[in-house]
Scaffold this active site. Structure first.
Site: not given
Length: 450
Positions: A92, A153
């Site tokens: 991500d 994250e």
């Protein structure tokens, strides 16, 4: 380092560029309010497919507590007595922010000035393709490998942090290679050995029931915005040092320094503007608490009226070095905010998030193998850096696997501008880190065999 390993990584670099372009094109921002969740799903499938191709034949997706998907897999080696290394990264990315501030399209990998530009090119998709290049160059691994690549994250929603202790055996390893940091500068290898923790709070002050005319009531009526300014002014002294009572703000950093002139350049400090604090840059970044005002809610200049502000808020971020717990920091900060509030105004302190600092062990066989491997790859000794940011997962790994060595490296460096417009990666960092990672796995196996 063998000439073969160097040549094999060099041969991989055109493929690395193509793969990074594919991955950067996937808009995997893990926030459904901004981007479709299908983009993260696409990124997860891309990662799964590529690692399956390099021997993680059991690679699969695991849903974590926040709904994100983690790619998990393993690749055993021929020697049952060999140690196990867990490889970590995340797919991500941060949102692109103001797309008009980008010189190149944020989700299109673009070559410029010897660098590759695009959101996630360094943080952390560059580390994913670096691992793939290292594993292809290495061939048959000399250690047992495990893999986890998470998908949330950057949002800090803790999906993998909850997953790890609940699936401890699935990811158990002797060493964890956290590929989400980087070097002090291009071509200067480093391991991050210290991470600051953090406490985020929102401070709200209220003095009146509603706005009142500044001409009729100003002078006697308490002003919530003025009260907020008074409270915030207690959080730094005249030198700019953070001054939260009860927290040590005189710490010093014993590792690699950060030259002030380079920091000024990296941080885009304007000419004539002083750096804060009376210690070294490294002391202030990695060994002392640092308070940042992230935002203020109050009337804007345009549209404001001749009225006394009844209510004002500020969002505060307190970074803390190893040796201070998040609980200690939160308690000290809240105590000071309440004590500094003038005139009996109502005070509300809302805690948004907390994260503990992290200090890595630097005396184990994996750390020594990493230092030797990166020196071979880069041709200069590996430095030890701190990092001002927080990676709460490192503490989860340390708590879940107390005997494991946790090693933090990556392709990022100050020019990468991670989390900002115009993020980029230097391809030589990907190549050198791939060589260093492959050689680390070899050296770690050799050390374990003796």
């Amino acid at each position: 380092m063998t000439a073969d390993l160097r040549a094999l990584v060099d041969q991989e670099m055109p493929r690395v560029r193509d793969e990074l372009a594919e991955l950067v094109a996937i808009r995997s921002v893990a926030d459904p309010r901004q981007f479709p969740p299908q983009e993260c799903d696409r990124a997860a499938q891309w990662v799964l497919s590529r690692f399956a191709d390099v021997g993680f034949q059991d690679a699969h997706l695991e849903r974590t507590a926040d709904g994100s998907m983690a790619v998990v897999g393993s690749r055993p080696c021929a020697d049952p007595a060999a140690p196990t290394v867990l490889l970590y990264a995340h797919y991500d990315v941060q949102p692109p922010l103001d797309e008009s501030a980008w010189r190149t399209p944020p989700f299109e990998l673009t070559d410029a000035d010897g660098r590759w530009y695009g959101r996630g090119s360094a943080d952390c998709k560059g580390n994913i393709v670096m691992l793939l290049a290292a594993l292809r160059a290495l061939g048959e691994p000399p250690v047992h490998l495990k893999l986890v690549v998470e998908g949330s994250e950057e949002q800090g929603t803790g999906g993998l942090e909850a997953f790890v202790p609940e699936h401890a055996d699935l990811l158990r390893a002797d060493a964890v290679l956290v590929c989400d940091t980087g070097n002090a500068a291009v071509g200067h290898p480093a391991a991050t050995v210290s991470l600051r923790g953090m406490v985020n709070v929102v401070l709200t002050l209220q003095a009146l029931g509603s706005e009142v005319h500044s001409g009729m009531f100003g002078g006697a009526a308490p002003d919530a915005l003025a009260a907020l300014v008074a409270v915030l002014s207690t959080l730094r002294d005249a030198n700019g040092d953070t001054t939260v009572a009860g927290l040590d703000h005189r710490g010093t950093w014993a590792g690699e320094g950060y030259p002030a002139d380079r920091f000024r350049w990296d941080a885009t400090v304007l000419e004539g503007v002083s750096l804060l604090g009376d210690g070294s840059v490294a002391d202030l970044l990695w060994a002392r608490p640092a308070l940042t005002i992230l935002g203020i809610d109050c009337p804007p200049v345009v549209g404001s009226a001749s009225a006394i502000t009844p209510r004002a808020s500020a969002r505060l971020n307190l970074r803390i070095p190893p040796g201070t717990t998040a609980d200690q920091a939160r308690t000290a900060l809240e105590r000071q905010l309440r004590a500094a509030a003038p005139w009996g105004v109502a005070v509300q302190v809302t805690v948004e998030a907390e994260g503990e600092p992290f200090l890595a062990a630097v005396d184990g066989p994996a750390f020594h193998a990493l230092a030797a491997a990166l020196e071979e790859a880069y041709g200069r000794p590996m430095a030890r850096l701190g990092q001002g940011g927080s990676i709460p997962l490192c503490n989860v790994f340390a708590d879940t696997y107390p005997g494991a060595e946790i090693l933090l490296v990556g392709v990022e460096e100050p020019l990468a501008a991670i989390h900002a417009p115009n993020e980029s990666v230097d391809p030589t960092e990907i190549a050198n880190m791939a060589r260093g990672t492959a050689r680390f796995l070899q050296r770690y196996a050799e050390a374990a065999a003796h």
